[in-house]
Design a protein around this motif. Sequence first.
Motif, mmCIF file in Angstrom:
data_model
loop_
_atom_site.group_PDB
_atom_site.id
_atom_site.type_symbol
_atom_site.label_atom_id
_atom_site.label_comp_id
_atom_site.label_asym_id
_atom_site.label_seq_id
_atom_site.Cartn_x
_atom_site.Cartn_y
_atom_site.Cartn_z
ATOM 1 N N ASN A 559 0.855 -1.193 0.000
ATOM 2 C CA ASN A 559 0.000 0.000 0.000
ATOM 3 C C ASN A 559 0.889 1.240 0.000
ATOM 4 O O ASN A 559 1.506 1.575 1.018
ATOM 5 N N THR A 560 0.961 1.923 -1.111
ATOM 6 C CA THR A 560 1.871 3.066 -1.241
ATOM 7 C C THR A 560 1.375 4.311 -0.508
ATOM 8 O O THR A 560 2.111 5.281 -0.372
ATOM 9 N N THR A 561 0.132 4.271 -0.012
ATOM 10 C CA THR A 561 -0.405 5.438 0.696
ATOM 11 C C THR A 561 -0.271 5.322 2.215
ATOM 12 O O THR A 561 -0.550 6.268 2.928
ATOM 13 N N ARG A 562 0.152 4.155 2.689
ATOM 14 C CA ARG A 562 0.236 3.960 4.135
ATOM 15 C C ARG A 562 1.354 4.807 4.722
ATOM 16 O O ARG A 562 2.409 4.973 4.131
ATOM 17 N N LYS A 563 1.123 5.312 5.937
ATOM 18 C CA LYS A 563 2.142 6.066 6.663
ATOM 19 C C LYS A 563 2.365 5.410 8.016
ATOM 20 O O LYS A 563 1.392 5.124 8.717
ATOM 21 N N PRO A 564 3.633 5.178 8.423
ATOM 22 C CA PRO A 564 4.841 5.378 7.614
ATOM 23 C C PRO A 564 4.849 4.438 6.416
ATOM 24 O O PRO A 564 4.257 3.366 6.454
ATOM 25 N N LYS A 565 5.528 4.863 5.364
ATOM 26 C CA LYS A 565 5.444 4.142 4.107
ATOM 27 C C LYS A 565 6.137 2.791 4.186
ATOM 28 O O LYS A 565 7.079 2.579 4.948
ATOM 29 N N ILE A 566 5.657 1.867 3.360
ATOM 30 C CA ILE A 566 6.260 0.541 3.258
ATOM 31 C C ILE A 566 7.486 0.636 2.362
ATOM 32 O O ILE A 566 7.421 1.193 1.268
ATOM 33 N N GLU A 567 8.602 0.105 2.837
ATOM 34 C CA GLU A 567 9.830 0.052 2.061
ATOM 35 C C GLU A 567 10.310 -1.391 1.989
ATOM 36 O O GLU A 567 10.036 -2.195 2.892
ATOM 37 N N VAL A 568 11.042 -1.714 0.934
ATOM 38 C CA VAL A 568 11.511 -3.078 0.722
ATOM 39 C C VAL A 568 13.029 -3.085 0.603
ATOM 40 O O VAL A 568 13.602 -2.301 -0.156
ATOM 41 N N GLU A 569 13.667 -3.984 1.360
ATOM 42 C CA GLU A 569 15.116 -4.185 1.271
ATOM 43 C C GLU A 569 15.387 -5.645 0.925
ATOM 44 O O GLU A 569 14.609 -6.527 1.284
ATOM 45 N N ARG A 570 16.516 -5.880 0.261
ATOM 46 C CA ARG A 570 16.792 -7.222 -0.283
ATOM 47 C C ARG A 570 18.269 -7.568 -0.117
ATOM 48 O O ARG A 570 19.137 -6.713 -0.292
ATOM 49 N N PHE A 571 18.564 -8.830 0.255
ATOM 50 C CA PHE A 571 19.941 -9.315 0.171
ATOM 51 C C PHE A 571 19.924 -10.801 -0.155
ATOM 52 O O PHE A 571 18.903 -11.482 0.015
ATOM 53 N N GLU A 572 21.052 -11.290 -0.637
ATOM 54 C CA GLU A 572 21.140 -12.674 -1.106
ATOM 55 C C GLU A 572 21.962 -13.523 -0.141
ATOM 56 O O GLU A 572 23.021 -13.117 0.326
ATOM 57 N N LEU A 573 21.444 -14.702 0.160
ATOM 58 C CA LEU A 573 22.159 -15.711 0.934
ATOM 59 C C LEU A 573 22.647 -16.753 -0.072
ATOM 60 O O LEU A 573 22.034 -17.802 -0.266
ATOM 61 N N TYR A 574 23.772 -16.455 -0.735
ATOM 62 C CA TYR A 574 24.166 -17.224 -1.911
ATOM 63 C C TYR A 574 24.487 -18.674 -1.600
ATOM 64 O O TYR A 574 24.170 -19.569 -2.390
ATOM 65 N N ASN A 575 25.103 -18.972 -0.460
ATOM 66 C CA ASN A 575 25.398 -20.368 -0.132
ATOM 67 C C ASN A 575 24.161 -21.137 0.316
ATOM 68 O O ASN A 575 24.115 -22.367 0.237
ATOM 69 N N LEU A 576 23.172 -20.420 0.793
ATOM 70 C CA LEU A 576 21.922 -21.042 1.221
ATOM 71 C C LEU A 576 20.943 -21.182 0.060
ATOM 72 O O LEU A 576 19.876 -21.762 0.223
ATOM 73 N N LYS A 577 21.301 -20.629 -1.106
ATOM 74 C CA LYS A 577 20.411 -20.577 -2.272
ATOM 75 C C LYS A 577 19.152 -19.790 -1.934
ATOM 76 O O LYS A 577 18.035 -20.182 -2.280
ATOM 77 N N GLY A 578 19.367 -18.664 -1.244
ATOM 78 C CA GLY A 578 18.233 -17.903 -0.763
ATOM 79 C C GLY A 578 18.272 -16.431 -1.126
ATOM 80 O O GLY A 578 19.330 -15.857 -1.411
ATOM 81 N N VAL A 579 17.100 -15.822 -1.129
ATOM 82 C CA VAL A 579 16.923 -14.383 -1.288
ATOM 83 C C VAL A 579 16.029 -13.920 -0.142
ATOM 84 O O VAL A 579 14.967 -14.504 0.105
ATOM 85 N N HIS A 580 16.472 -12.885 0.554
ATOM 86 C CA HIS A 580 15.754 -12.411 1.740
ATOM 87 C C HIS A 580 15.246 -10.990 1.517
ATOM 88 O O HIS A 580 15.948 -10.153 0.956
ATOM 89 N N PHE A 581 14.030 -10.741 1.988
ATOM 90 C CA PHE A 581 13.431 -9.412 1.889
ATOM 91 C C PHE A 581 13.002 -8.925 3.271
ATOM 92 O O PHE A 581 12.514 -9.704 4.104
ATOM 93 N N LEU A 582 13.192 -7.632 3.489
ATOM 94 C CA LEU A 582 12.660 -6.966 4.665
ATOM 95 C C LEU A 582 11.599 -5.981 4.194
ATOM 96 O O LEU A 582 11.870 -5.101 3.370
ATOM 97 N N PHE A 583 10.383 -6.137 4.691
ATOM 98 C CA PHE A 583 9.272 -5.261 4.337
ATOM 99 C C PHE A 583 9.036 -4.307 5.512
ATOM 100 O O PHE A 583 8.387 -4.669 6.504
ATOM 101 N N ARG A 584 9.579 -3.132 5.408
ATOM 102 C CA ARG A 584 9.462 -2.168 6.496
ATOM 103 C C ARG A 584 8.028 -1.636 6.604
ATOM 104 O O ARG A 584 7.444 -1.210 5.621
ATOM 105 N N ASN A 585 7.487 -1.709 7.823
ATOM 106 C CA ASN A 585 6.170 -1.154 8.169
ATOM 107 C C ASN A 585 5.001 -1.879 7.509
ATOM 108 O O ASN A 585 3.892 -1.342 7.453
ATOM 109 N N LEU A 586 5.232 -3.104 7.048
ATOM 110 C CA LEU A 586 4.143 -3.860 6.433
ATOM 111 C C LEU A 586 3.075 -4.256 7.456
ATOM 112 O O LEU A 586 1.912 -4.431 7.109
#
Length: 625
Positions: A559-586
């Motif tokens: 929801n782009t209108t929510r306050k505080p706004k939702i933000e997305v961060e991403r990093f890779e766990l390459y040896n785990l074969k994984g991709v991780h996301f943090l959804f701020r304020n979801l």
Amino acid sequence: MAPRPIRIAGASGSASDRRHAMAAFAKAHPQDPVDVIISDYMSEANMVTAAARKMDAATAGQSYSDSNPLSLTAPAFEASFLEALEPALEDLAKHKIKVAVNAGASDTEGLYNIVCDMIKKKGLTIPVAWISGDEVMPAVQAALKNGKSQFKNIYTGEKLSDWTFEPIYAQAYLGGLGIAEAFAQGAQIVIAGRVSDASPVIGSAFWYHGWQRSQLHELANAFVAGHLIECSNYVTGGNFSGFRALETAGWDDIGYPVAEISSDGSVVITKQKNSGGAVTVDTCSSQLVYEIQGPYYYNSDVTAVLEGLWFEQLGKDRVALRGVKGLPPPPTTKVGLTARGGWQAEAYYFLTGLHIEDKARMLEAQLRKGLAPYSDRFTTLSFGVLGSAAPDADNQNAATTTFRIFVQAKTADDIAAKKFLRPIIDNIMQGYPGATFHLDFRQGIPKPYFEYYVTLLPQSDVQHTVHFGSQNTTVPPPPKTHTFAERQPSTDSPSISVDLEKFGPTERVPLGTIVHARSGDKGSDCNCGFWVRHADEYTWLRNLLTIDKIKQLLGKEYNTTRKPKIEVERFELYNLKGVHFLFRNLLDRGVTSTSSVDFLGKNTAEFLRSRHVDVPVKFLNRSRL
């Protein structure tokens, strides 16, 4: 010759875990020995209610013996721990098994006194210690008064002075070295309040192996081991996206985990003998990605670097942890502030069969009009359909969904029955075809809720103290720390870019057909980790799951209108074969105040796994989840 690994059993992951594991571990000691049993009871949900109970008890003068553990006048510690401890005491005394728990919540000394009395009444000799220092409201007030800190919220970025609620309690997350000190002094049971979830494991390993604070590699591995077993069954098959494969292993009574930690920091995860569930690379990966925030995982004693981590299956129900790196801890520790948020209530209608969306629109329009004379006093009013009706269902339940109406307000009178529940019930006769409301009106009666504010406090401002016998021992802050960036590293796109068309023909199916996932909550933030089983699938996954793609998969949840706004961060766990996301304020202010039914963020992963994507046919020809 190096000492044998310490064996640490995880016997509880929350206040709502089953109660039998501690007694089972203690009784099975001759056949399946453990050195320490740890239990985790604290969460951001029961921290705030315990804090409120402590504040209420200050004026009510109510004791444990006349309290209901489910009421707000119940004790300010976790009474469920006593149910687990009492049947285990004789075997704990017999086998000299140590115990470390964080069940003290907001009244650690009170729980300590009850445990000592329980042991005395049984005629046993079990030395008990307790930990203080996590209650830090005076330190927060002092720092505010002298301008030392503005106490910025680590989730929303707001300053404490701008928070519209009045804090009543503040609790810091302590490390594990107080527990280590208590064991070293001779305590067999150590009762703590808000130590971090992994701290009992860190403290146990530190004591057993005689580590020094400078041994960051060892501490980091113990920290991750603690994270793996602190949620008990979550690492042995509970809350696992591959759960269907566990039915033959016994999913009706999933066993509890054991971490074996060597003096060099090596970690092996296993579980109770002859118990259900499993310990595999995937069950360990599932718990690893739960509740982390990025490649750096912070604790008061050490920072664990996760991005190069992986697991190795050594044998049946034995998995080794690999690739963890250690850095100094941050100079600060996390602090949670509790405030009384107001009052909330909810009510339900049932929608069945055809035209569910239109029925919901009609009902919402009618209810908004009926509530209009009072809704200017509401701070939150939301409507939502839970679930979907199966097409051509062969039974009525399968064709039925639930319509939820949720409200919050500053006072109970603002949402009294005549202003919320009554207008909702009175709408029945003009309703949609088949209009039916839930006859249990108890949730429609106002009940209090709490706001939770998370910030940071210098570890040097915390009075971490061990109380054992007549001796009080102060645990100093870490001698060496590192100040990390406010935000963790994030990459929008894959580190190695490959055109998705190169994977060949595709079929549009749910992402979870071949992809595991796990999600959880930290305050208003939600995290979600995805991983796959094969290297070529990982090349595809890390190219598919960019930040733009995950926003698309979140759909209306982003929801782009929510306050505080939702933000997305991403990093890779390459040896785990994984991709991780943090959804701020979801999660809309977090578990204690959110309007969402997914108040712990655990179903975000399952929602995203259900979303349809184009999956290469060659991957689908392998085994599906």
